[in-house]
Every structure is written in C-alpha cells, then in structure tokens.
Design a protein around this motif. Structure first.
Motif, PDB file in Angstrom:
ATOM      1  N   LEU A 177       0.834  -1.207   0.000  1.00  0.00           N
ATOM      2  CA  LEU A 177       0.000   0.000   0.000  1.00  0.00           C
ATOM      3  C   LEU A 177       0.870   1.259   0.000  1.00  0.00           C
ATOM      4  O   LEU A 177       0.626   2.194  -0.773  1.00  0.00           O
ATOM      5  N   ALA A 178       1.904   1.257   0.861  1.00  0.00           N
ATOM      6  CA  ALA A 178       2.793   2.422   0.944  1.00  0.00           C
ATOM      7  C   ALA A 178       3.530   2.627  -0.368  1.00  0.00           C
ATOM      8  O   ALA A 178       3.687   3.758  -0.840  1.00  0.00           O
ATOM      9  N   MET A 179       3.958   1.519  -1.000  1.00  0.00           N
ATOM     10  CA  MET A 179       4.673   1.620  -2.281  1.00  0.00           C
ATOM     11  C   MET A 179       3.766   2.232  -3.349  1.00  0.00           C
ATOM     12  O   MET A 179       4.182   3.116  -4.113  1.00  0.00           O
ATOM     13  N   ALA A 180       2.514   1.780  -3.400  1.00  0.00           N
ATOM     14  CA  ALA A 180       1.580   2.293  -4.417  1.00  0.00           C
ATOM     15  C   ALA A 180       1.261   3.764  -4.155  1.00  0.00           C
ATOM     16  O   ALA A 180       1.271   4.586  -5.085  1.00  0.00           O
ATOM     17  N   LEU A 181       1.019   4.121  -2.893  1.00  0.00           N
ATOM     18  CA  LEU A 181       0.662   5.514  -2.570  1.00  0.00           C
ATOM     19  C   LEU A 181       1.850   6.455  -2.774  1.00  0.00           C
ATOM     20  O   LEU A 181       1.689   7.566  -3.289  1.00  0.00           O
ATOM     21  N   GLY A 225       4.538   5.887  -4.695  1.00  0.00           N
ATOM     22  CA  GLY A 225       5.009   5.881  -6.088  1.00  0.00           C
ATOM     23  C   GLY A 225       4.047   6.566  -7.030  1.00  0.00           C
ATOM     24  O   GLY A 225       4.439   7.209  -7.995  1.00  0.00           O
ATOM     25  N   LEU A 258      -5.248   4.649  -5.669  1.00  0.00           N
ATOM     26  CA  LEU A 258      -4.282   3.549  -5.731  1.00  0.00           C
ATOM     27  C   LEU A 258      -4.455   2.594  -4.551  1.00  0.00           C
ATOM     28  O   LEU A 258      -4.323   1.377  -4.701  1.00  0.00           O
ATOM     29  N   VAL A 298      -5.381  -1.457  -4.765  1.00  0.00           N
ATOM     30  CA  VAL A 298      -4.686  -2.541  -4.045  1.00  0.00           C
ATOM     31  C   VAL A 298      -5.695  -3.373  -3.252  1.00  0.00           C
ATOM     32  O   VAL A 298      -5.667  -4.617  -3.285  1.00  0.00           O
ATOM     33  N   ALA A 310       9.447   1.297   1.779  1.00  0.00           N
ATOM     34  CA  ALA A 310       8.195   1.894   1.275  1.00  0.00           C
ATOM     35  C   ALA A 310       7.528   2.703   2.377  1.00  0.00           C
ATOM     36  O   ALA A 310       6.979   3.781   2.132  1.00  0.00           O
ATOM     37  N   LEU A 311       7.589   2.195   3.604  1.00  0.00           N
ATOM     38  CA  LEU A 311       6.950   2.903   4.719  1.00  0.00           C
ATOM     39  C   LEU A 311       7.677   4.222   5.008  1.00  0.00           C
ATOM     40  O   LEU A 311       7.038   5.238   5.307  1.00  0.00           O
ATOM     41  N   PHE A 347       6.790   6.645   2.183  1.00  0.00           N
ATOM     42  CA  PHE A 347       5.413   7.106   2.400  1.00  0.00           C
ATOM     43  C   PHE A 347       5.372   8.147   3.529  1.00  0.00           C
ATOM     44  O   PHE A 347       4.723   9.191   3.402  1.00  0.00           O
ATOM     45  N   TYR A 362      11.398   9.117  -3.836  1.00  0.00           N
ATOM     46  CA  TYR A 362      11.326   8.320  -5.063  1.00  0.00           C
ATOM     47  C   TYR A 362      12.585   7.460  -5.244  1.00  0.00           C
ATOM     48  O   TYR A 362      12.495   6.305  -5.668  1.00  0.00           O
ATOM     49  N   LEU A 411      12.208   4.438  -3.288  1.00  0.00           N
ATOM     50  CA  LEU A 411      11.310   3.465  -3.927  1.00  0.00           C
ATOM     51  C   LEU A 411      12.025   2.715  -5.057  1.00  0.00           C
ATOM     52  O   LEU A 411      11.793   1.519  -5.265  1.00  0.00           O
ATOM     53  N   LEU A 452       7.015   4.101 -11.697  1.00  0.00           N
ATOM     54  CA  LEU A 452       7.787   5.053 -10.883  1.00  0.00           C
ATOM     55  C   LEU A 452       8.620   5.957 -11.777  1.00  0.00           C
ATOM     56  O   LEU A 452       8.670   7.170 -11.604  1.00  0.00           O
ATOM     57  N   LYS A 484       0.559  15.436  -4.772  1.00  0.00           N
ATOM     58  CA  LYS A 484       1.905  15.820  -5.233  1.00  0.00           C
ATOM     59  C   LYS A 484       1.807  16.673  -6.488  1.00  0.00           C
ATOM     60  O   LYS A 484       2.747  16.771  -7.257  1.00  0.00           O
ATOM     61  N   ILE A 489       1.786   1.395 -12.046  1.00  0.00           N
ATOM     62  CA  ILE A 489       2.009   1.020 -10.634  1.00  0.00           C
ATOM     63  C   ILE A 489       0.840   0.175 -10.127  1.00  0.00           C
ATOM     64  O   ILE A 489       1.042  -0.856  -9.477  1.00  0.00           O
TER      65      ILE A 489
END
Lengths: 41, 189
Positions: free
Chosen positions: A24-28, A30, B3, B7, B35-36, B39, B68, B71, B91, B134, B171
C-alpha cells in the motif's frame, strides 16, 4: 481486543500485515494522482 | 486514494478467485520498510506543503526526490517479484515528468475543474500546489512530457473522482499482478 492480540502475536499474520502495508505504501508513495491518502481522489 | 482502493480491490478479487490472504506471508519481499519510510516522508511533504512550487532547488522537492529514490531501491531489490517491473516503469514515468516540471506532478486547470477539485488550490496560477497531493497546476502548453502527467480524468458521479497518470496505471497494474500471483500461489510443500 483478544482477536487483535491473536493477530499481532501470530508471525504469519504479522508478516501478512507487513507485506500489505508495504505494498500500500509503495503504491501511494510511487503514484501521483490528484489525491494522496485522503478521501477526495 | 485511488491507488489504495486498487490494491484493496486486488486483494478482494484474489479472495473471490480462491486465493488466501495468508499466502501474502510467503512473498519474499525484501526491505519493505523502505516503502513505509518513503510514504512517511511524503505524508509530511503533502500535509505541510509550500503554497507555490519553488522549483528544483526547494528542500521539499529534494525530499520528494529522495522518497522516489528510496522506492527505486526497493523495486531494484525486489525486481524478481511478479509485477515489480511494471511498478518500476510506473515510478520512472511519474518521477521523470515530475523532475521535468519543477519537482511535482503537473495537472491542468481544466482537469481540476472537470474532476471538481478546484477548491484544493489557492489559485489557478501556474505552479500553485494542489492540496493533499503531489500535484501542481500547470497549463498543458507549459508542461513538458504532458502525456506522462495527470491526464486521465474520472469525473463525478464516480464516488472517488480523480485524475491520474500513465505511471499510476502501471504502478496499479504491477501491484495487482503481485497480489494476484502471491495470493493464488500454491503453498510451498
């Protein structure tokens, strides 16, 4: 509460939650639609 | 938001197709914490924004670029997972158009009006930040690589009216492929 404790002490479910949160964090992070984590898009 | 919904719908579809949530525990995801962190950085940047884009020299833009880059590291470390190549391509598409246009994702005033989100900007002046995103407002003629910016409009009455980019589509498809493959995989013996 009891169910939550069961969930967070079971390594399989901890890993499931971790993978889901990471995806979820990767999708949000990215993605870049005109809404981020709010409810307006 | 759109997004996150994609998911969660992917998880729901996998369950309906006979998949199991528990199989996600078997995904050999490495360094998912990256990723966290990315985010978390963006939550700060998005909810404490500068009102007008100050260009690539702005510390906030540098922080967004760092998120980025984090990521990209995550995708590189997990490149063998199904769908990660699509996520990486998405990305790259989003990051490229953002860098070309001062560090944020361009969106035209017309697209904002179509989706009914004009209240999310202080003005329609070029470079104005769109709150909770963004994005920056930029006319089409002033946008470099416009086709990679937020151009796909899903207007009301769709419950989550939104504008998204080609990179967002890639993505979402990558994340959906990863979830579908993982949840429907046979459990290792």
């Amino acid at each position: 509460m009891k169910n939550w404790n069961l969930l967070t002490t079971n390594p399989t479910w901890v890993r499931v939650i971790y993978v889901l949160l990471a995806l979820l964090a990767m999708a949000l992070a990215g993605g870049a639609p005109d809404g981020f984590g709010g409810f307006s898009g | 938001m759109i997004l996150a919904v994609a998911v969660l719908i992917a998880v729901g579809i996998a369950l309906v197709r006979g998949g199991s949530l528990k199989r996600l525990a078997d995904v050999p995801l490495q360094a998912g914490w990256i990723a966290l962190v990315a985010f978390g950085l963006q939550v700060y940047l998005i909810y404490f924004p500068e009102p007008v884009n100050q260009g690539l020299s702005s510390p906030r833009v540098a922080l967004l670029a760092i998120s980025y880059l984090l990521l990209f590291i995550l995708v590189a470390r997990n490149r063998a997972l199904p769908g990660m190549a699509l996520v990486g391509a998405g990305l790259l598409a989003n990051f490229s158009v953002m860098l070309l246009n001062g560090g944020y994702m361009p969106i035209t005033p017309e697209a904002l009006e179509q989706v009914g989100h004009t209240r999310k900007v202080m003005s329609m002046e070029p470079g104005a930040r769109v709150m909770g995103s963004k994005d920056i407002v930029l006319p089409r003629a002033a946008t470099l690589a416009w086709w990679l910016s937020d151009i796909f409009v899903v207007p009301p009455p769709f419950p989550l009216p939104t504008v998204f980019s080609f990179g967002d589509v890639l993505i979402a498809l990558g994340a959906i492929r990863l979830i579908q493959t993982a949840m429907r995989a046979a459990r290792p013996a």
